[in-house]
Design an enzyme around this catalytic site. Sequence first.
Site, mmCIF file in Angstrom:
data_model
loop_
_atom_site.group_PDB
_atom_site.id
_atom_site.type_symbol
_atom_site.label_atom_id
_atom_site.label_comp_id
_atom_site.label_asym_id
_atom_site.label_seq_id
_atom_site.Cartn_x
_atom_site.Cartn_y
_atom_site.Cartn_z
ATOM 1 N N ASP A 141 30.431 0.632 35.936
ATOM 2 C CA ASP A 141 31.802 1.014 35.638
ATOM 3 C C ASP A 141 32.768 -0.174 35.734
ATOM 4 O O ASP A 141 32.958 -0.737 36.809
ATOM 5 C CB ASP A 141 32.262 2.099 36.611
ATOM 6 N N HIS A 164 36.350 10.602 33.534
ATOM 7 C CA HIS A 164 37.712 10.101 33.363
ATOM 8 C C HIS A 164 38.004 9.633 31.936
ATOM 9 O O HIS A 164 39.101 9.135 31.672
ATOM 10 C CB HIS A 164 37.961 8.930 34.325
ATOM 11 N N HIS A 204 30.088 3.718 41.689
ATOM 12 C CA HIS A 204 30.598 2.354 41.841
ATOM 13 C C HIS A 204 29.860 1.555 42.921
ATOM 14 O O HIS A 204 30.306 0.470 43.289
ATOM 15 C CB HIS A 204 32.102 2.342 42.152
#
Length: 257
Positions: free
Chosen positions: A8, A70, A179
């Site tokens: 990401d 997102h 992450h």
Amino acid sequence: MRILCLGDVVGEEGCALLSRGRRLWKLRDSLRADLVIVNGENSAPGNGITPASARSLLESGADVITGGNHTWRRREIGTMLDDEENLLRPANFPDGAAGHGWCIADAAGWRVLVMNLAGCVYMEPVESPFTAADRILRECAGKYDAAIVDIHAEATSEKMALARYLDGRVSAVFGTHTHVATADARIFPGGTGYITDIGMCGSHAGVLGVSADAILHKFLVKTPVQFTPASGEVEGHGVLFEVSAGRCVSAESVSFL
């Protein structure tokens, strides 16, 4: 065929890491990568993805951009999601959502099916990623030489279970969303490469790319707070898969500054 997948990309710091000094172009050259897949759902300032951050990733050397929960945070990305073939969002969101969840990319003459899926555990109640993967593989049968899956999910068990389910039917499965890079790159018995999470590209000075002060306020005070991006200590993480005749023959974690 060598496929580089990067975790990401978080905000401007993450985009700059890949673009500054042609860093990603140099990395793909040094690793002899034939295809580069980058998760860009957090690449916009603040959150989400915008046309500007998507173009930055493509110009920096990404061949395919994958997304996640997102992806739709910024409304201006809607048209680009529909129009850009190699800009993906999770395939198992409802049909009314802008964009598409898979593409077939060229990698040195090989046709690579890239699938983007979202997990269901602790996330939005979307279509099962298992069912969606089966559907896409049926629809694309005979149209690709290798297949790779980005499973954007919270639960490590769901990511690993999907990879086990697809073992021998896809070339590799990599996880995104948390992450945090995991140390479990491996090849399953059927020839599918796997890693639970490939980490992130961005500032590691805060908490998952966000200012530590903002996150600490959320945990300690419990009241709403504006999340601001962290800065400094920029790193990149990902995985490099080597695929031969549709099977993964090597899976190695990648880190860079």
